[in-house]
Design a protein around this motif. Structure first.
Motif, PDB file in Angstrom:
ATOM      1  N   CYS A 145       0.836  -1.200   0.000  1.00 38.71           N
ATOM      2  CA  CYS A 145       0.000   0.000   0.000  1.00 38.71           C
ATOM      3  C   CYS A 145       0.872   1.252   0.000  1.00 38.71           C
ATOM      4  CB  CYS A 145      -0.969  -0.001   1.177  1.00 38.71           C
ATOM      5  SG  CYS A 145      -0.257  -0.403   2.767  1.00 38.71           S
ATOM      6  N   GLY A 146       0.301   2.308  -0.552  1.00 39.03           N
ATOM      7  CA  GLY A 146       1.048   3.546  -0.725  1.00 39.03           C
ATOM      8  C   GLY A 146       1.313   4.302   0.551  1.00 39.03           C
ATOM      9  N   PHE A 147       0.462   4.110   1.573  1.00 38.74           N
ATOM     10  CA  PHE A 147       0.609   4.856   2.826  1.00 38.74           C
ATOM     11  C   PHE A 147       0.520   3.879   3.997  1.00 38.74           C
ATOM     12  CE2 PHE A 147      -1.051   8.004  -0.201  1.00 38.74           C
ATOM     13  CZ  PHE A 147      -0.115   9.025  -0.057  1.00 38.74           C
ATOM     14  N   SER A 148       1.618   3.193   4.259  1.00 36.10           N
ATOM     15  CA  SER A 148       1.693   2.242   5.372  1.00 36.10           C
ATOM     16  C   SER A 148       1.593   2.982   6.705  1.00 36.10           C
ATOM     17  CB  SER A 148       3.014   1.481   5.304  1.00 36.10           C
ATOM     18  OG  SER A 148       3.322   0.867   6.527  1.00 36.10           O
ATOM     19  N   VAL A 149       0.736   2.495   7.585  1.00 38.75           N
ATOM     20  CA  VAL A 149       0.618   3.087   8.925  1.00 38.75           C
ATOM     21  C   VAL A 149       1.926   2.915   9.681  1.00 38.75           C
ATOM     22  CG1 VAL A 149      -0.599   2.928  11.131  1.00 38.75           C
ATOM     23  CG2 VAL A 149      -1.882   2.757   8.984  1.00 38.75           C
ATOM     24  N   ALA A 150       2.543   1.761   9.553  1.00 35.03           N
ATOM     25  CA  ALA A 150       3.802   1.514  10.246  1.00 35.03           C
ATOM     26  C   ALA A 150       4.883   2.491   9.796  1.00 35.03           C
ATOM     27  CB  ALA A 150       4.252   0.078  10.013  1.00 35.03           C
ATOM     28  N   GLY A 153       2.718   6.600   9.929  1.00 39.13           N
ATOM     29  CA  GLY A 153       1.982   7.007  11.109  1.00 39.13           C
ATOM     30  C   GLY A 153       0.487   6.811  11.005  1.00 39.13           C
ATOM     31  N   PRO A 154      -0.248   7.099  12.113  1.00 29.80           N
ATOM     32  CA  PRO A 154      -1.710   6.913  12.156  1.00 29.80           C
ATOM     33  C   PRO A 154      -2.402   7.726  11.068  1.00 29.80           C
ATOM     34  CG  PRO A 154      -0.820   7.331  14.337  1.00 29.80           C
ATOM     35  CD  PRO A 154       0.300   7.606  13.387  1.00 29.80           C
ATOM     36  N   GLN A 155      -3.528   7.176  10.589  1.00 33.90           N
ATOM     37  CA  GLN A 155      -4.243   7.828   9.492  1.00 33.90           C
ATOM     38  C   GLN A 155      -5.738   7.890   9.749  1.00 33.90           C
ATOM     39  OE1 GLN A 155      -2.700   6.536   5.591  1.00 33.90           O
ATOM     40  NE2 GLN A 155      -0.867   5.797   6.691  1.00 33.90           N
ATOM     41  N   GLU A 156      -6.386   8.745   9.002  1.00 35.65           N
ATOM     42  CA  GLU A 156      -7.808   9.032   9.165  1.00 35.65           C
ATOM     43  C   GLU A 156      -8.657   7.776   9.001  1.00 35.65           C
ATOM     44  OE1 GLU A 156     -10.359  12.614   7.342  1.00 35.65           O
ATOM     45  OE2 GLU A 156      -9.791  11.102   5.862  1.00 35.65           O
ATOM     46  N   SER A 157      -8.254   6.912   8.061  1.00 35.81           N
ATOM     47  CA  SER A 157      -9.008   5.690   7.776  1.00 35.81           C
ATOM     48  C   SER A 157      -8.045   4.618   7.306  1.00 35.81           C
ATOM     49  CB  SER A 157     -10.067   5.959   6.696  1.00 35.81           C
ATOM     50  OG  SER A 157     -10.735   4.784   6.316  1.00 35.81           O
ATOM     51  N   THR A 158      -8.355   3.362   7.643  1.00 36.01           N
ATOM     52  CA  THR A 158      -7.524   2.243   7.195  1.00 36.01           C
ATOM     53  C   THR A 158      -8.412   1.127   6.667  1.00 36.01           C
ATOM     54  OG1 THR A 158      -7.474   1.251   9.402  1.00 36.01           O
ATOM     55  CG2 THR A 158      -5.658   2.752   8.822  1.00 36.01           C
ATOM     56  N   ASP A 159      -7.814   0.266   5.847  1.00 37.17           N
ATOM     57  CA  ASP A 159      -8.511  -0.885   5.283  1.00 37.17           C
ATOM     58  C   ASP A 159      -8.797  -1.889   6.408  1.00 37.17           C
ATOM     59  OD1 ASP A 159      -9.363  -3.139   3.963  1.00 37.17           O
ATOM     60  OD2 ASP A 159      -7.649  -3.261   2.602  1.00 37.17           O
ATOM     61  N   GLN A 160     -10.067  -2.217   6.600  1.00 44.06           N
ATOM     62  CA  GLN A 160     -10.419  -3.131   7.690  1.00 44.06           C
ATOM     63  C   GLN A 160      -9.816  -4.510   7.509  1.00 44.06           C
ATOM     64  OE1 GLN A 160     -14.624  -4.370   7.686  1.00 44.06           O
ATOM     65  NE2 GLN A 160     -14.857  -3.341   5.698  1.00 44.06           N
ATOM     66  N   TRP A 161      -9.507  -4.891   6.250  1.00 40.50           N
ATOM     67  CA  TRP A 161      -8.906  -6.209   5.998  1.00 40.50           C
ATOM     68  C   TRP A 161      -7.380  -6.141   5.908  1.00 40.50           C
ATOM     69  CZ3 TRP A 161     -13.359  -4.841   3.028  1.00 40.50           C
ATOM     70  CH2 TRP A 161     -14.518  -5.492   3.432  1.00 40.50           C
ATOM     71  N   ALA A 162      -6.834  -4.954   5.814  1.00 34.86           N
ATOM     72  CA  ALA A 162      -5.380  -4.758   5.771  1.00 34.86           C
ATOM     73  C   ALA A 162      -5.072  -3.485   6.560  1.00 34.86           C
ATOM     74  CB  ALA A 162      -4.884  -4.657   4.338  1.00 34.86           C
ATOM     75  N   PRO A 163      -5.114  -3.552   7.878  1.00 28.06           N
ATOM     76  CA  PRO A 163      -5.080  -2.349   8.711  1.00 28.06           C
ATOM     77  C   PRO A 163      -3.805  -1.526   8.619  1.00 28.06           C
ATOM     78  CG  PRO A 163      -4.974  -4.349  10.046  1.00 28.06           C
ATOM     79  CD  PRO A 163      -5.316  -4.780   8.672  1.00 28.06           C
ATOM     80  N   ASP A 164      -2.735  -2.046   7.998  1.00 29.14           N
ATOM     81  CA  ASP A 164      -1.546  -1.225   7.813  1.00 29.14           C
ATOM     82  C   ASP A 164      -1.695  -0.264   6.639  1.00 29.14           C
ATOM     83  OD1 ASP A 164       1.183  -0.503   8.496  1.00 29.14           O
ATOM     84  OD2 ASP A 164       1.756  -1.470   6.608  1.00 29.14           O
ATOM     85  N   CYS A 165      -2.739  -0.425   5.828  1.00 23.80           N
ATOM     86  CA  CYS A 165      -2.943   0.415   4.649  1.00 23.80           C
ATOM     87  C   CYS A 165      -3.897   1.553   4.980  1.00 23.80           C
ATOM     88  CB  CYS A 165      -3.497  -0.413   3.493  1.00 23.80           C
ATOM     89  SG  CYS A 165      -2.351  -1.662   2.880  1.00 23.80           S
ATOM     90  N   GLY A 166      -3.402   2.778   4.925  1.00 23.27           N
ATOM     91  CA  GLY A 166      -4.221   3.941   5.232  1.00 23.27           C
ATOM     92  C   GLY A 166      -4.635   4.704   3.995  1.00 23.27           C
ATOM     93  N   ASP A 172      -6.178  14.240  11.414  1.00 25.30           N
ATOM     94  CA  ASP A 172      -6.888  15.518  11.315  1.00 25.30           C
ATOM     95  C   ASP A 172      -7.335  15.821   9.885  1.00 25.30           C
ATOM     96  OD1 ASP A 172      -4.544  16.134  10.021  1.00 25.30           O
ATOM     97  OD2 ASP A 172      -3.948  17.757  11.378  1.00 25.30           O
ATOM     98  N   GLY A 173      -7.097  14.898   8.951  1.00 27.80           N
ATOM     99  CA  GLY A 173      -7.563  15.062   7.574  1.00 27.80           C
ATOM    100  C   GLY A 173      -6.558  15.686   6.639  1.00 27.80           C
ATOM    101  N   THR A 174      -5.429  16.154   7.128  1.00 30.25           N
ATOM    102  CA  THR A 174      -4.423  16.741   6.247  1.00 30.25           C
ATOM    103  C   THR A 174      -3.670  15.632   5.519  1.00 30.25           C
ATOM    104  OG1 THR A 174      -2.801  16.792   8.040  1.00 30.25           O
ATOM    105  CG2 THR A 174      -4.134  18.773   7.701  1.00 30.25           C
ATOM    106  N   PRO A 175      -3.297  15.873   4.259  1.00 32.19           N
ATOM    107  CA  PRO A 175      -2.640  14.807   3.485  1.00 32.19           C
ATOM    108  C   PRO A 175      -1.218  14.537   3.955  1.00 32.19           C
ATOM    109  CG  PRO A 175      -2.772  16.829   2.186  1.00 32.19           C
ATOM    110  CD  PRO A 175      -3.564  17.077   3.431  1.00 32.19           C
ATOM    111  N   ILE A 176      -0.840  13.279   3.922  1.00 34.95           N
ATOM    112  CA  ILE A 176       0.543  12.886   4.169  1.00 34.95           C
ATOM    113  C   ILE A 176       1.351  13.196   2.916  1.00 34.95           C
ATOM    114  CG2 ILE A 176       2.064  10.894   4.516  1.00 34.95           C
ATOM    115  CD1 ILE A 176      -0.201   9.636   6.163  1.00 34.95           C
TER     116      ILE A 176
END
Length: 757
Positions: A145-150, A153-166, A172-176
């Motif tokens: 995934c393009g935006f790994s939580v690991a 960092g923490p993100q507004e929303s993540t894939d429920q089946w792949a929680p490392d993908c944000g 706060d909604g600002t883009p990484i």
């Protein structure tokens, strides 16, 4: 504005069991508007490709003899055919997801794209394949995934089946920003496109041999900064779009010279007006009235500039690398582009909103808040900036697939596509085979279950009130039958007179799709047809197909070809033509003059006698013309020999005005194009001219504030089109009425200065 985020061929939820407007229970039908069909007028071919889809099933494709099936959407922008993996972009957490494949070791043979083409060949369907042009494709078959939580960092929303993908946004909604594109993707260039085409050609043959015929130059590149911001965070500007198109389209043509390319594949009306860079910047800063990328390109909107650049390439290299001007359209009116039909007001709005495809009097009921005229707008752009280019809408969707309201709307849209001369259209995505919207396609492609189809030559069909009853008509070349589709958009059963000119008498077959039976098209009682037509009754909320066979003994002999046209009076924007008359066994009804450009012809004038003046031309330019004759039965002659004639030179350094009118008895539509031919910009303008005839009147106008006093007419600029950079143009227009004659105005002033033609 609303961005479309659909990705894969997802089956829209069927709602056949939802509430459907019931047929009227009245004992007598209400009077409906008058309908008229003239087989001898408005004749032009209907491209079969207007009945295309995206990701249609084999079952549906076979049933409706689908002419073209598109492999498109956001996931195709980074599709890697070598490892059969897509990146789902912003649609699904910027994830790489490999396609299911029973034998990955055999790739690229047997990929999802291979299977798609193979299925199309099995049903006799052409393929429109999307070629990545963004410069990145999915790097391998491993999920990533393009935006790994690991990693980010923490993100507004993540894939429920792949929680490392944000979703690439902080809590706060600002883009990484500053992420690494190689987390998911590998850089590629035009050679990737050439390799992809070569692979498909090896597997299935070239475009001329039954292989892939059409290639999209990526998908909605003006939205890359939003949909693919993990690898492309900034908007795509004018110059980069041109340069990428040059490189990738040339690579496609180099690999398969017979393939046809479609671009720029924009997401909607704003894709004609703004570059991706301007959409990116102005969405954040509000600079829509003076977008910086447009300002850096002499104030010219992206669409005409892009076409100018494609034409320049052909003039320099002797090769056409753009075959279709392709812009998507999704209705922006509230609730229209929705899976659900919505309430009664939404359903009425859905039916009404199809007018944005053609009607200059319809002001779009959304943030657009101006006439769209999508098909005429696109046609005028290619005719002016790159003649011979075809026009395509490879994604559109009016919603409500599972509801009768969606079927009525879709039937109206398909009729409009044929009448307006669109060259290709692809519904996003295909309906399920048993959904009402699929039956709208069957009306045109297989109304009787035996391959019965709407005709392939459009003829003039008009309704006194298209908001109640819309009518479309075409002649079928195989057997000469006249086919008519009538869409009743009301909840009342309506009885209307249908006048026919140049048609047979006899007995017509009648087929109907309505709320009386949502499972299929039902054969109705036959309709007797007299010498002047018939009176028909059209069920509430229904689509009716009427098929009138060509009568025995009917005139089938075409007139002889007209003589070679001869040029008479020539001005900066007109050429007078005359020719030797044709002969016919019954009688010549009229003549049509066509402009020839490359392998295509465009009708530019009609007359009842052997002469006419062609207007609306550009100065100091050569044109090629041919003439055809037609008789009252609609038979068309062979074309005359070609004439090449040149318009007069117009001095530079002045404003220029082109005036073109489409007339009918008592009424007309005028399109006026204003060009700033000076070396300095114009900020705010007033156009003035006099009608030559006191019986000419301006009615509903658009893109300017129109006023008329006596024969004098003025048009003042709007806020959004008042600035004209040097060389820039804007088009305005109006619907008018006339009595006596409807001659073209010849003298125009802009801000008090005389303009050339």
């Amino acid at each position: 504005m609303r961005f479309r985020t659909m990705l894969l061929p997802v089956a829209l939820a069927a709602t056949v069991g939802a509430v459907v407007p019931a047929p009227s229970t009245a004992t007598a039908a209400a009077p409906g508007p008058s309908l008229a069909v003239d087989v001898t007028a408005g004749r032009h071919p209907i491209s079969p490709y207007v009945y295309g889809m995206n990701f249609a099933s084999e079952e549906l494709a076979r049933d409706i003899r689908l002419p073209v099936n598109r492999y498109g959407g956001n996931a195709t922008t980074r599709y890697n055919f070598r490892n059969d993996t897509t990146n789902r972009a912003s649609d699904w957490y910027f994830e790489n997801i490999p396609n299911d494949n029973p034998d990955p070791a055999s790739l690229p043979k047997g990929s999802d794209s291979d299977e798609f083409v193979a299925a199309n060949k099995a049903t006799g369907t052409g393929t429109l394949m999307t070629l990545p042009m963004i410069g990145w494709v999915a790097k391998d078959r491993a999920r990533a995934c393009g935006f790994s939580v690991a990693k980010y960092g923490p993100q507004e929303s993540t894939d429920q089946w792949a929680p490392d993908c944000g979703n690439g946004k902080k809590p706060d909604g600002t883009p990484i920003t500053g992420n690494d594109p190689t987390d998911t993707s590998v850089a590629v260039g035009p050679e990737y496109a050439a390799d992809f085409v070569t692979h498909l050609k090896t597997q299935f043959g070239g475009a001329a041999d039954g292989g892939v015929q059409f290639y999209n130059l990526d998908n909605e590149p003006d939205l890359w900064h939003a949909t693919h911001r993990d690898v492309r965070p900034e908007g795509l500007g004018y110059d980069e779009l041109r340069d990428r198109t040059y490189a990738y389209a040339a690579a496609i043509k180099g690999a398969d010279p017979d393939a046809k390319t479609l671009g720029p594949v924009g997401w909607g009306l704003n894709s004609i007006r703004f570059s991706g860079l301007d959409q990116d910047v102005c969405s954040r800063t509000g600079c829509w009235s003076n977008p910086p990328d447009r300002a850096a390109h002499d104030g010219q909107e992206l669409g005409p500039w892009y076409l100018d650049q494609m034409r320049a390439y052909e003039q320099e290299h002797g090769e056409r690398i753009l075959d279709y001007f392709d812009i998507h359209i999704y209705p922006q009116q509230a609730g229209v582009h929705s899976n659900e039909p919505g309430d009664a007001a939404t359903q009425e709005r859905r039916l009404r909103s199809t007018r944005q495809l053609w009607d200059p009097t319809y002001v779009d009921e959304s943030w657009i808040d101006q006439p769209v005229r999508m098909i005429p707008r696109m046609r005028e752009l290619v005719d002016r900036h790159y003649p011979g280019t075809k026009v395509a809408i490879t994604e559109y969707n009016w919603g409500a697939y599972g509801h009768l309201n969606g079927a009525l709307t879709q039937a109206d849209i398909l009729g409009i596509f044929g009448r307006e001369g669109l060259d290709m259209a692809n519904l996003w995505t295909a309906p399920e085979a048993d959904q009402p919207v699929a039956h709208a396609f069957r009306i045109y492609r297989n109304y009787d279950g035996r391959g019965g189809a709407f005709g392939d030559t459009s003829v003039r069909a008009t309704s006194a009130d298209q908001g109640k009853l819309a009518i479309y008509a075409a002649e079928r070349s195989g057997d000469g039958a006249l086919t008519m589709v009538v869409v009743n958009k009301t909840g009342d059963e309506l009885t209307s007179p249908v006048s026919l000119t140049g048609a047979s008498t006899g007995t017509a077959e009648v087929y109907r799709y309505s709320g009386a039976d949502l499972t299929g098209i039902v054969r109705q009682a036959d309709q007797p047809v007299g010498a002047t037509g018939f009176t028909g009754t059209f069920g509430a909320n229904s689509v009716t197909m009427i098929v009138l066979p060509r009568g025995a003994g009917e005139d089938t002999t075409a007139p002889t070809a007209p003589g070679k046209p001869v040029a008479g009076a020539v001005t900066g924007n007109s050429i007078a033509l005359s020719w030797a008359a044709s002969t016919d066994d019954v009688g010549v009804a009229g003549y049509d003059v066509h402009r020839v450009d490359g392998g295509t012809t465009v009708k530019v004038a009609s007359s009842t006698g052997p002469s006419v003046t062609v207007t609306g031309l550009s100065s100091d330019r050569s044109y090629t013309f041919v003439v055809t004759a037609r008789d009252a039965a609609g038979n068309v002659s062979a074309a005359s020999p070609e004439l090449v004639a040149r318009t007069a030179h117009r001095p530079d350094g002045a404003c220029r005005v082109a005036y073109a009118a489409n007339s009918w008895p008592g009424g007309f539509t005028a399109t006026v194009t204003i060009t700033n031919g000076t070396a300095v910009p114009i900020d705010g303008w007033r156009l003035a001219f006099d009608f030559p005839n006191a019986g000419q009147r301006v009615g509903q106008g658009w893109s300017a504030t129109w006023r008329q006093t006596g024969v004098s007419v003025t048009a003042d600029s709007m806020g959004w089109n008042g600035r004209l950079a040097p060389g820039a143009s804007t088009s305005i227009g109006f619907n008018g009425t006339w009595s006596g004659q409807n001659p073209t105005p010849t003298a125009f002033t802009l801000n008090g200065q005389a303009c050339g033609n």
